[in-house]
Write a protein that holds these residues in place. Structure first.
Motif, mmCIF file in Angstrom:
data_model
loop_
_atom_site.group_PDB
_atom_site.id
_atom_site.type_symbol
_atom_site.label_atom_id
_atom_site.label_comp_id
_atom_site.label_asym_id
_atom_site.label_seq_id
_atom_site.Cartn_x
_atom_site.Cartn_y
_atom_site.Cartn_z
ATOM 1 N N SER A 1 -8.079 8.438 42.105
ATOM 2 C CA SER A 1 -7.218 8.339 41.073
ATOM 3 C C SER A 1 -5.761 7.524 41.635
ATOM 4 O O SER A 1 -5.507 7.671 42.822
ATOM 5 N N TYR A 2 -4.853 6.908 40.812
ATOM 6 C CA TYR A 2 -3.648 6.370 41.343
ATOM 7 C C TYR A 2 -2.291 6.409 40.919
ATOM 8 O O TYR A 2 -2.532 6.949 39.530
ATOM 9 N N ALA A 3 -1.410 6.238 41.521
ATOM 10 C CA ALA A 3 -0.160 6.491 40.836
ATOM 11 C C ALA A 3 0.694 5.165 41.540
ATOM 12 O O ALA A 3 0.472 5.237 42.619
ATOM 13 N N VAL A 4 1.230 4.288 40.802
ATOM 14 C CA VAL A 4 1.767 3.237 41.068
ATOM 15 C C VAL A 4 3.363 3.047 40.699
ATOM 16 O O VAL A 4 3.457 3.155 39.373
ATOM 17 N N GLN A 5 4.362 3.086 41.579
ATOM 18 C CA GLN A 5 5.875 2.968 41.327
ATOM 19 C C GLN A 5 6.213 1.485 41.094
ATOM 20 O O GLN A 5 5.785 0.821 42.079
ATOM 21 N N VAL A 6 6.675 0.985 40.043
ATOM 22 C CA VAL A 6 7.129 -0.294 40.091
ATOM 23 C C VAL A 6 8.547 -0.457 39.755
ATOM 24 O O VAL A 6 8.931 0.335 39.035
ATOM 25 N N ASP A 7 9.322 -1.211 40.721
ATOM 26 C CA ASP A 7 10.415 -1.326 40.694
ATOM 27 C C ASP A 7 10.661 -2.828 39.952
ATOM 28 O O ASP A 7 10.184 -3.745 40.478
#
Length: 95
Positions: A40-46
């Motif tokens: 499972s993945y969590a990606v923070q995009v700025d």
């Protein structure tokens, strides 16, 4: 890469034209599971303006991506952008 998570190399970003996203910052998030088990993945995009200042942040999550599989997701900012933005991977974590 320290402090950015263990999955930065699994993630690719590309911008979405803001006119297509109705003026909101948006990005295509492509995740490839390079491990030998589901993850499972969590990606923070700025989203950064032309001076490199972060004007909005989003987090996209994906559960149970199989080994060797790729998924493509879209992430959108809540507020319309006053000027064009560029998406950047701030953090990417794999569990």
């Amino acid at each position: 890469m320290q402090g950015r998570g263990n999955a930065v190399k699994d993630v690719e970003l590309s911008g979405v034209p803001e006119d297509t996203a109705h003026g909101h910052p948006a990005a295509t998030v492509k995740i490839t599971n390079h491990t030998d088990r589901s993850a499972s993945y969590a990606v923070q995009v700025d989203f950064e303006d032309s001076s490199g200042k972060t004007v909005e942040t989003t987090v996209t999550a994906l559960r149970n991506l199989g080994p060797g599989q790729t998924a493509t997701l879209l992430t959108f900012g809540e507020k319309p952008a006053a000027a064009p933005t560029t998406p950047k991977i701030a953090k990417a974590q794999r569990d």
